[in-house]
Design an enzyme around this catalytic site. Structure first.
Site, PDB file in Angstrom:
ATOM      1  N   PHE A 305      12.401 -23.494   6.654  1.00 40.87           N
ATOM      2  CA  PHE A 305      13.772 -23.787   6.251  1.00 40.87           C
ATOM      3  C   PHE A 305      14.219 -22.773   5.210  1.00 40.87           C
ATOM      4  CE2 PHE A 305      14.126 -28.646   7.193  1.00 40.87           C
ATOM      5  CZ  PHE A 305      13.867 -28.393   8.521  1.00 40.87           C
ATOM      6  N   GLU A 306      15.404 -22.216   5.386  1.00 41.28           N
ATOM      7  CA  GLU A 306      16.051 -21.355   4.395  1.00 41.28           C
ATOM      8  C   GLU A 306      17.252 -22.125   3.869  1.00 41.28           C
ATOM      9  OE1 GLU A 306      15.311 -18.215   3.424  1.00 41.28           O
ATOM     10  OE2 GLU A 306      13.784 -17.573   4.874  1.00 41.28           O
ATOM     11  N   ILE A 307      17.228 -22.472   2.573  1.00 37.23           N
ATOM     12  CA  ILE A 307      18.179 -23.459   2.076  1.00 37.23           C
ATOM     13  C   ILE A 307      19.363 -22.862   1.311  1.00 37.23           C
ATOM     14  CG2 ILE A 307      16.388 -25.222   1.985  1.00 37.23           C
ATOM     15  CD1 ILE A 307      16.311 -24.823  -1.067  1.00 37.23           C
TER      16      ILE A 307
END
Length: 432
Positions: A305-307
């Site tokens: 995940f890249e938040i």
């Protein structure tokens, strides 16, 4: 007598006003980051770990914590692992639970990911609540949470994080300059044409770094159903693979994509990129954790995940690029993504309910099995990591010697039988 001429104050002011923009430009060019860490928003690494220990101490019925240490060639590292299990159950003793492994702070400069880890733990302990939720709403999910065991690593790269806090705000690698997300065993060491050692140094060998060794042992011993490696730099929900621009085939890929699409719709307003990391970001990454967790550990759902990412800022302004710097954005991000993780907790088991043969299909090497087995023993009986590492090497050596001696004995036994049969067949027959 020599006189020292002093320029009039007005002239000095004019000169300073003229040169100030040039001075700031030079300063920006020489300093890789022009936005400092906002300590009003972010914890230091030591303070964050202290806060998490205090949180665990206040909620022993839900949380426990252990510190795993390892070293290699004079370089030492430690990783704190928090386990959430309602009622204080030990996950190693009840493999019927749905198991989730989350890791944050793999890259030192991505401070926001560890803040999200702390927020998730605060919600699980019921000291904080999801946006628009209260204690009653959380209690409605008690039956769901009862079936979950979550292991969470709040700061995987503690040594690298300390370098960032000391002023190297663009540092993503660990304490000796290795990118921990290039140090895993799947497609390790391959370099693309635009390879940058400052960004992607894979180390001297797969799992040369103590942090990666610890995470591999943890993953093998815990055997999660879901793995999520949390980063910042953009907004994306990635599934395997990173080292090639394709996703896995068949039902597993469909299940992963279906879950990510729901999370994207509910919490990312469909703006997050979905797909394989290698096929989405424009470059291939080799030796990543998620590819290893999916291909070798055989975790059914493995995600990256890249938040957060500020694509409008300069690449030299690293803190601002990878971390929100104002309070409204900071609060909104933590609210949105903590809610997204609780959606994963809720929907994940349902997406895998028809794929429960994971343990039977799992194959790992004898080294990986022994590593995982020994970490599991440590978790249960609290042995020191140094003793475990020594015992691991001894058991591997004895096991290999056992296999070698078994093969030699079998060969000698078969040779003896063959020789005996040959001797009987060679006795001459006397005709009467």
């Amino acid at each position: 007598m020599r006189l020292r001429l002093q320029p009039p104050p007005l002239i000095c002011y004019a000169i300073f006003s003229f040169l100030q923009p040039l001075f700031l430009l030079v300063l920006a060019e020489t300093n890789p980051s022009v936005t400092p860490i906002n300590w009003d928003l972010y914890h230091s690494s030591d303070d964050l770990i202290e806060q998490i220990h205090s949180l665990v101490h206040r909620h022993p019925d839900k949380l426990s914590i252990e510190t795993i240490k390892s070293g290699n060639k004079g370089y030492n590292a430690e990783v704190n692992v928090v386990t959430y299990s309602r009622g204080g159950r030990q996950s190693d003793d009840d493999l019927s639970n749905f198991r989730i492994l989350l890791t944050f702070g793999q890259h030192g400069r991505e401070l926001i990911t560890s803040e999200l880890a702390f927020r998730i733990l605060s919600i699980l302990s019921e000291e904080q609540f999801l946006p628009n939720h209260n204690r009653a709403a959380l209690n409605n999910n008690t039956l769901l949470l009862d079936k979950l065991v979550i292991k969470l690593v709040p700061i995987e790269n503690y040594n690298g994080r300390k370098r960032v806090e000391a002023g190297d705000l663009c540092e993503r690698r660990n304490g000796r300059g290795v990118d921990l997300n290039r140090n895993w065993g799947v497609d390790w060491g391959k370099k693309e044409k635009d390879y940058d050692p400052y960004e992607e140094n894979p180390g001297t060998a797969p799992f040369s770094e103590p942090e990666a060794q610890i995470m591999r042992k943890l993953a093998i011993s815990f055997d999660p159903h879901i793995w999520i490696n949390v980063h910042s730099g953009m907004e994306a929900l990635f599934m395997p693979y990173d080292h090639k621009n394709t996703t896995p085939e068949g039902l597993p890929s469909q299940k992963m994509r279906s879950l990510l699409e729901k999370v994207n719709k509910l919490h990312c307003q469909n703006r997050c990129m979905i797909g394989s990391g290698g096929g989405s970001v424009g470059y291939l990454a080799h030796g990543t954790a998620t590819d290893y967790i999916y291909d070798v550990v055989r975790t059914p759902m493995a995600f990256t995940f890249e938040i957060y990412g500020d694509n409008q800022t300069s690449s030299r302004d690293c803190f601002k690029m990878f971390n929100p710097v104002d309070l409204p954005t900071f609060k909104t991000l933590l609210n949105d993504w903590s809610a997204a993780f609780f959606t994963i907790f809720k929907l994940g088991p349902f997406h895998l309910e028809q794929n429960s043969t994971k343990a039977a299909e799992k194959w790992v090497s004898i080294d990986e099995y022994l590593d995982g087995y020994l970490v599991e023993r440590k978790n249960r009986y609290g042995k020191n990591m140094e003793v475990i590492d020594v015992g691991m090497q001894e058991i591997k050596t004895y096991f290999r010697l056992f296999l070698l001696s078994s093969v030699l004995l079998m060969f000698m036994f078969c040779s003896r039988i063959a020789k005996s049969k040959y001797s009987r067949n060679s006795i001459p027959v006397v005709m009467q």
